[in-house]
Design an enzyme around this catalytic site. Sequence first.
Site, mmCIF file in Angstrom:
data_model
loop_
_atom_site.group_PDB
_atom_site.id
_atom_site.type_symbol
_atom_site.label_atom_id
_atom_site.label_comp_id
_atom_site.label_asym_id
_atom_site.label_seq_id
_atom_site.Cartn_x
_atom_site.Cartn_y
_atom_site.Cartn_z
ATOM 1 N N CYS A 81 0.305 -6.690 -3.802
ATOM 2 C CA CYS A 81 -1.056 -7.127 -4.138
ATOM 3 C C CYS A 81 -1.865 -6.147 -4.988
ATOM 4 O O CYS A 81 -2.280 -6.499 -6.091
ATOM 5 C CB CYS A 81 -1.814 -7.435 -2.858
ATOM 6 S SG CYS A 81 -0.917 -8.589 -1.824
HETATM 7 C C1 UGA Z 1 -3.663 -5.892 0.729
HETATM 8 C C2 UGA Z 1 -5.088 -6.014 1.291
HETATM 9 O O1 UGA Z 1 -5.322 -5.000 2.250
HETATM 10 C C3 UGA Z 1 -5.311 -7.389 1.921
HETATM 11 O O2 UGA Z 1 -6.666 -7.513 2.326
HETATM 12 C C4 UGA Z 1 -5.012 -8.464 0.868
HETATM 13 O O3 UGA Z 1 -5.180 -9.763 1.378
HETATM 14 C C5 UGA Z 1 -3.582 -8.317 0.416
HETATM 15 O O4 UGA Z 1 -3.423 -6.991 -0.166
HETATM 16 C C6 UGA Z 1 -3.305 -9.386 -0.604
HETATM 17 O O5 UGA Z 1 -3.935 -9.385 -1.660
HETATM 18 O O6 UGA Z 1 -2.580 -10.340 -0.293
HETATM 19 P P1 UGA Z 1 -1.246 -5.260 1.728
HETATM 20 O O7 UGA Z 1 -0.780 -5.213 0.297
HETATM 21 O O8 UGA Z 1 -0.454 -5.982 2.743
HETATM 22 O O9 UGA Z 1 -2.731 -5.913 1.804
HETATM 23 O O10 UGA Z 1 -1.291 -3.760 2.218
HETATM 24 P P2 UGA Z 1 -2.387 -2.654 2.604
HETATM 25 O O11 UGA Z 1 -2.274 -2.383 4.038
HETATM 26 O O12 UGA Z 1 -3.712 -2.998 2.073
HETATM 27 O O13 UGA Z 1 -1.817 -1.392 1.813
HETATM 28 C C7 UGA Z 1 -1.621 -1.393 0.395
HETATM 29 C C8 UGA Z 1 -1.136 -0.044 -0.079
HETATM 30 O O14 UGA Z 1 -2.186 0.914 -0.024
HETATM 31 C C9 UGA Z 1 0.005 0.548 0.747
HETATM 32 O O15 UGA Z 1 0.947 1.147 -0.108
HETATM 33 C C10 UGA Z 1 -0.692 1.598 1.614
HETATM 34 O O16 UGA Z 1 0.172 2.635 2.004
HETATM 35 C C11 UGA Z 1 -1.760 2.092 0.652
HETATM 36 N N1 UGA Z 1 -2.933 2.702 1.317
HETATM 37 C C12 UGA Z 1 -3.725 1.953 2.131
HETATM 38 C C13 UGA Z 1 -3.246 4.037 1.069
HETATM 39 O O17 UGA Z 1 -2.539 4.745 0.310
HETATM 40 N N2 UGA Z 1 -4.351 4.573 1.680
HETATM 41 C C14 UGA Z 1 -5.158 3.851 2.494
HETATM 42 O O18 UGA Z 1 -6.158 4.400 2.981
HETATM 43 C C15 UGA Z 1 -4.830 2.511 2.732
#
Ligand code: UGA
Length: 436
Positions: free
Chosen positions: A265
């Site tokens: 995403c």
């Molecule tokens: C993300 C959004 O959080 C959802 O709200 C959204 O609906 C979804 O995309 C989508 O568009 O369908 P997701 O891709 O499942 O969800 O994963 P996240 O948990 O948001 O993490 C995304 C990335 O950011 C991961 O690689 C994670 O490790 C990284 N991240 C997250 C960080 O590096 N730091 C943080 O503080 C949080």
Amino acid sequence: MKISVIGTGYVGLVSGVGLAHHGHKVICVDIDEEKVNKINDSEPPIYEEGLEEMLEEVVSDGKLSATTDTLQSILDSEVTFICVGTPSKRDGSVDTSAVENAAKDISQALKEKDDYHVVCVKSTVTPGTTEGKVLPILEKSGKRVGDDFGLGMNPEFLREGVALNDFLDPDRIVIGGWDEKSRNKLEKIHEDFGAPKIMTDLRTAEMIKYASNALLATKISYANEISKICEKKGIDVYEVMDGVGLDHRINRDFLNAGCGFGGSCFPKDVKALRALAKEVGVTTRILDAVLSVNDEQPLHTIELLKEELGELKGKKIAVLGLTFKGGTDDVRETRALPMIEKLLKEGAEVVGYDPKGMENFSELIDEVEFDKGIKDALDSAEACIIQNDWSEFRSLESEDFDGMKNKVVVDARRILDPKDLSEEITYIGIGKGPVD
Ligand code: UGA
């Protein structure tokens, strides 16, 4: 209400199960017969926390079934959600062909349907797509929007891994509609949800999704940039963000520095928003910076490693965590890929380990060896990099690193506490100054 959901990926299936749990009668549609059979046998084709139990509940209650017959599912329902994939094209713009194909199928069904039907796009599509691409296809049925059918856009905010919980307990529900009648129908579906509902038009709903994901990605890149300054000044960025995040205007979530954001995403959506901006002649300095910080971050972890180890040529480096985050087998846009490509370029010998992602990752790159367990991966390694936040890695203890030749641990997700590790281990935490 009778609802059909087209696409049984993590968004479609989780939404279908969640809506069935709320009492609706749901038909999930997919072209993949194997997936359909699994769902009807209460076996989720993907892993999501709590999904198996709830799928079993709704299938046995007769609230949810799956089929490959799109036409019949639409004839048998009042509302159809489109939940198919919208991958990136080479130029960053969105490939909406699956959404358009779903619309074509629905259009065929509308021809045969006399009752009013609402079509709602849940897939992430750029502003203007529902109205500009989906609507004309639906009207090819000879039916008219507003009179014969309604049109909506209801973006999802589900994080992979905890998607069911996010669906059942959302922060808000965004309902974009062509008209009041479409919106009312979609609002009714969600009447049992306590979350605030934003009732708006189609393109605003589409934009809310992009603006949300891009801001979350911005928070991460911002934390990563601050973390580099912290490293130089001997400050711990996690402590800094704890202090920053207590301001309710900012909040602590998504300020965790690491090796960047991956997944299906954030990278795709930021690129799509940037491509859209370009199309309409808007310069995107912030979005450009968010992506370039994100591209640099996995390489930065290797710089940190080199400061300790020197040249990497011929050295065995273990990469723990190959998926884009813990709790999933998804390797899309995983930061492990640019990280490992760089290690290989530097001449290192790379061994990878992930509790669930090794099979998928092996399709991305050839020159990596995979080990069945953490112990084997770490055996005689000169260093390891923790790339994602699986709980298995969170519980690593000093003894687990015993087999290493050189006990250098680069914690690129800040999941270990160096205070718990023996002095023999050289701990390098991203965004943390030297350990005193
Ligand atoms: C993300 C959004 O959080 C959802 O709200 C959204 O609906 C979804 O995309 C989508 O568009 O369908 P997701 O891709 O499942 O969800 O994963 P996240 O948990 O948001 O993490 C995304 C990335 O950011 C991961 O690689 C994670 O490790 C990284 N991240 C997250 C960080 O590096 N730091 C943080 O503080 C949080």
